[in-house]
Design an enzyme around this catalytic site. Structure first.
Site, PDB file in Angstrom:
ATOM      1  N   ARG A  33     -11.243  -0.087   0.987  1.00  0.00           N
ATOM      2  CA  ARG A  33     -11.402   1.357   1.255  1.00  0.00           C
ATOM      3  C   ARG A  33     -12.873   1.767   1.168  1.00  0.00           C
ATOM      4  O   ARG A  33     -13.343   2.578   1.956  1.00  0.00           O
ATOM      5  CB  ARG A  33     -10.528   2.166   0.290  1.00  0.00           C
ATOM      6  CG  ARG A  33      -9.059   1.905   0.589  1.00  0.00           C
ATOM      7  CD  ARG A  33      -8.082   2.643  -0.293  1.00  0.00           C
ATOM      8  NE  ARG A  33      -6.731   2.166   0.038  1.00  0.00           N
ATOM      9  CZ  ARG A  33      -5.651   2.401  -0.682  1.00  0.00           C
ATOM     10  NH1 ARG A  33      -5.734   3.137  -1.781  1.00  0.00           N
ATOM     11  NH2 ARG A  33      -4.475   1.935  -0.307  1.00  0.00           N
ATOM     12  N   GLU A 177       8.776   0.425  -8.915  1.00  0.00           N
ATOM     13  CA  GLU A 177       8.346   0.801  -7.558  1.00  0.00           C
ATOM     14  C   GLU A 177       8.801  -0.215  -6.515  1.00  0.00           C
ATOM     15  O   GLU A 177       8.105  -1.200  -6.250  1.00  0.00           O
ATOM     16  CB  GLU A 177       6.809   0.948  -7.508  1.00  0.00           C
ATOM     17  CG  GLU A 177       6.308   1.348  -6.122  1.00  0.00           C
ATOM     18  CD  GLU A 177       4.788   1.503  -6.039  1.00  0.00           C
ATOM     19  OE1 GLU A 177       4.090   1.251  -7.026  1.00  0.00           O
ATOM     20  OE2 GLU A 177       4.315   1.871  -4.949  1.00  0.00           O
ATOM     21  N   LYS A 219       9.675   4.975  -8.586  1.00  0.00           N
ATOM     22  CA  LYS A 219       8.639   5.325  -7.599  1.00  0.00           C
ATOM     23  C   LYS A 219       9.029   4.739  -6.249  1.00  0.00           C
ATOM     24  O   LYS A 219       8.676   3.589  -5.928  1.00  0.00           O
ATOM     25  CB  LYS A 219       7.278   4.790  -8.066  1.00  0.00           C
ATOM     26  CG  LYS A 219       6.146   5.003  -7.075  1.00  0.00           C
ATOM     27  CD  LYS A 219       4.785   4.870  -7.730  1.00  0.00           C
ATOM     28  CE  LYS A 219       3.688   4.908  -6.679  1.00  0.00           C
ATOM     29  NZ  LYS A 219       2.358   5.075  -7.240  1.00  0.00           N
ATOM     30  N   GLY A 263       0.956   5.833   3.293  1.00  0.00           N
ATOM     31  CA  GLY A 263       0.264   5.903   4.575  1.00  0.00           C
ATOM     32  C   GLY A 263       0.503   7.211   5.310  1.00  0.00           C
ATOM     33  O   GLY A 263      -0.010   7.415   6.412  1.00  0.00           O
ATOM     34  N   ARG A 294      -3.274   7.318  -1.851  1.00  0.00           N
ATOM     35  CA  ARG A 294      -4.044   7.756  -0.680  1.00  0.00           C
ATOM     36  C   ARG A 294      -3.919   9.247  -0.394  1.00  0.00           C
ATOM     37  O   ARG A 294      -4.915   9.917  -0.115  1.00  0.00           O
ATOM     38  CB  ARG A 294      -3.607   6.942   0.551  1.00  0.00           C
ATOM     39  CG  ARG A 294      -4.148   5.535   0.547  1.00  0.00           C
ATOM     40  CD  ARG A 294      -3.439   4.639   1.540  1.00  0.00           C
ATOM     41  NE  ARG A 294      -2.119   4.254   1.093  1.00  0.00           N
ATOM     42  CZ  ARG A 294      -1.286   3.466   1.771  1.00  0.00           C
ATOM     43  NH1 ARG A 294      -1.651   3.012   2.957  1.00  0.00           N
ATOM     44  NH2 ARG A 294      -0.119   3.135   1.288  1.00  0.00           N
TER      45      ARG A 294
END
Ligand code: 13P
Length: 352
Positions: A33, A177, A219, A263, A294
């Site tokens: 990133r 998750e 999650k 995303g 994000r």
């Protein structure tokens, strides 16, 4: 196992229409990133970035807890404060990513299995000593022709359950998750049936492993059409499918469900979370909140861009997203509020 402590921590993580910030990117993910923005990929820059995030004034107005990465919990802020202490000073509960990443699953070339169980009991003891109160483990499920297989789903669920049991033994709340990825051409219906199968299997394995469901946070992904699907579905359809899938599979004893963003754009994630809470809050037994990386961080990261002089503006952007998502948890978020909070932030900046 101290059940009361686990239950209190889990409830504190999802209370008050507030959520979590995931800032636990592994070094390779964080570097990727940074590279996209030409930010140097060094431990120092990762620290400066995360210091900027966690010292955002008023961050705990929207955020109850922060998921950290191993490198970060061993670092100190510029003023010498240990990072974990700085998180607590901000009125935020610190937690740690425990998994060591998703690797190819032997015999099943298109599927992934998450590694990190070896030595986990010892790592948990150290993290508990450092004051970390919860943990996270991510399993990755891909949708494509012929995948996921039953074996892929069960293997990942068994490992999630073993991780969760070890966390609870050490007094840390496990965030469980299982992420069904949004990459692909599949439609909303296929994501629904895969997510339903995955969550059903995960809760079956949690039960078999004697995990206390009152002391976990789930999650999951939202139920979404694949990013390359022709029919992208509307917000109401996505909210309906997601809540229906969760109502079928998640026990009422679980205190909270905190979505990953996966995303989606920042606004999409807020809009969809808002629609779920606006339309179904009275029917849902658990808090429905967020644990975004994000969708919380990207606007701030873009502004910061590795430069100290941009920090205050970046912090405003992060605070803005935290408040938008808090509103989404009570079903009060709207496009008008998104813009009005934004312009109020711009005005505040004139006085910085
Ligand atoms: P995203 O919100 O960017 O999907 O990240 C959440 C997360 O913690 C992934 O493990």
């Amino acid at each position: 196992m101290n059940q009361d402590k686990l239950i209190k921590t889990a409830q504190a993580m999802v209370t008050g229409n507030k959520g979590l910030i995931a800032m636990d990117e592994s070094n390779p993910t964080c570097n990727k990133r940074f590279a996209a923005l030409d930010i140097p990929q060094t431990p120092k820059m990762r620290l400066l970035y995360r210091e900027m995030l966690i010292t955002t004034p008023g961050l705990n107005e929207g955020i109850n807890a922060a998921i950290l990465y191993d490198e970060t919990v061993r670092q100190k802020l510029s003023d010498g404060t240990p990072f974990v202490k700085a998180v607590k000073n901000a009125g935020i509960i610190p937690g740690i990513k425990l998994d060591m990443g998703a690797k190819d699953m032997a015999g099943f070339p298109e599927e992934k299995i998450t590694e990190g169980l070896d030595g986990l009991r010892e790592r948990l003891a150290e993290y508990s000593e450092m004051g970390l109160r919860f943990a996270k483990w991510r399993a990755v499920i891909t949708i494509d022709d012929g995948v996921p297989t039953r074996r892929g789903i069960v293997n990942n669920a068994i490992i999630l359950a073993q991780y969760a049991a070890l966390c609870q033994e050490a007094g840390l709340v496990p965030i469980v998750e299982p992420e069904v990825l949004m990459d692909g051409k599949h439609d909303l219906k296929r994501c629904f049936s895969v997510t339903e199968h995955v969550l059903h299997t995960v809760f079956d394995q949690l039960y078999k492993q004697r995990v206390l469901t009152e002391g976990i946070i789930l999650k999951p992904n939202m139920v979404l059409p694949g990013s390359n699907c022709q029919d992208q579905s509307n917000t109401e359809e996505i909210a309906h499918a997601t809540v229906k899938c969760l109502m079928r599979t998640v026990p009422a004893s679980v205190p909270g469900i905190a979505f990953l963003s996966g995303g989606q754009t920042s606004q999409q994630a807020s809009e969809r979370l808002n629609a779920m809470n606006a339309n179904y809050k009275s029917e849902m037994p658990w808090a429905l909140t967020f644990s975004f990386s994000r969708a919380l961080q990207y606007p701030a990261m873009d502004i910061w861009n590795g430069k100290e002089e941009n920090s205050k503006r970046a912090q405003k952007a992060l605070h803005h997203r935290a408040i938008c998502n808090r509103l989404a948890c009570s079903g009060e978020y709207s496009e008008i509020l998104e813009k009005s909070i934004s312009s109020a932030n711009e005005r505040d900046l004139e006085f910085l």
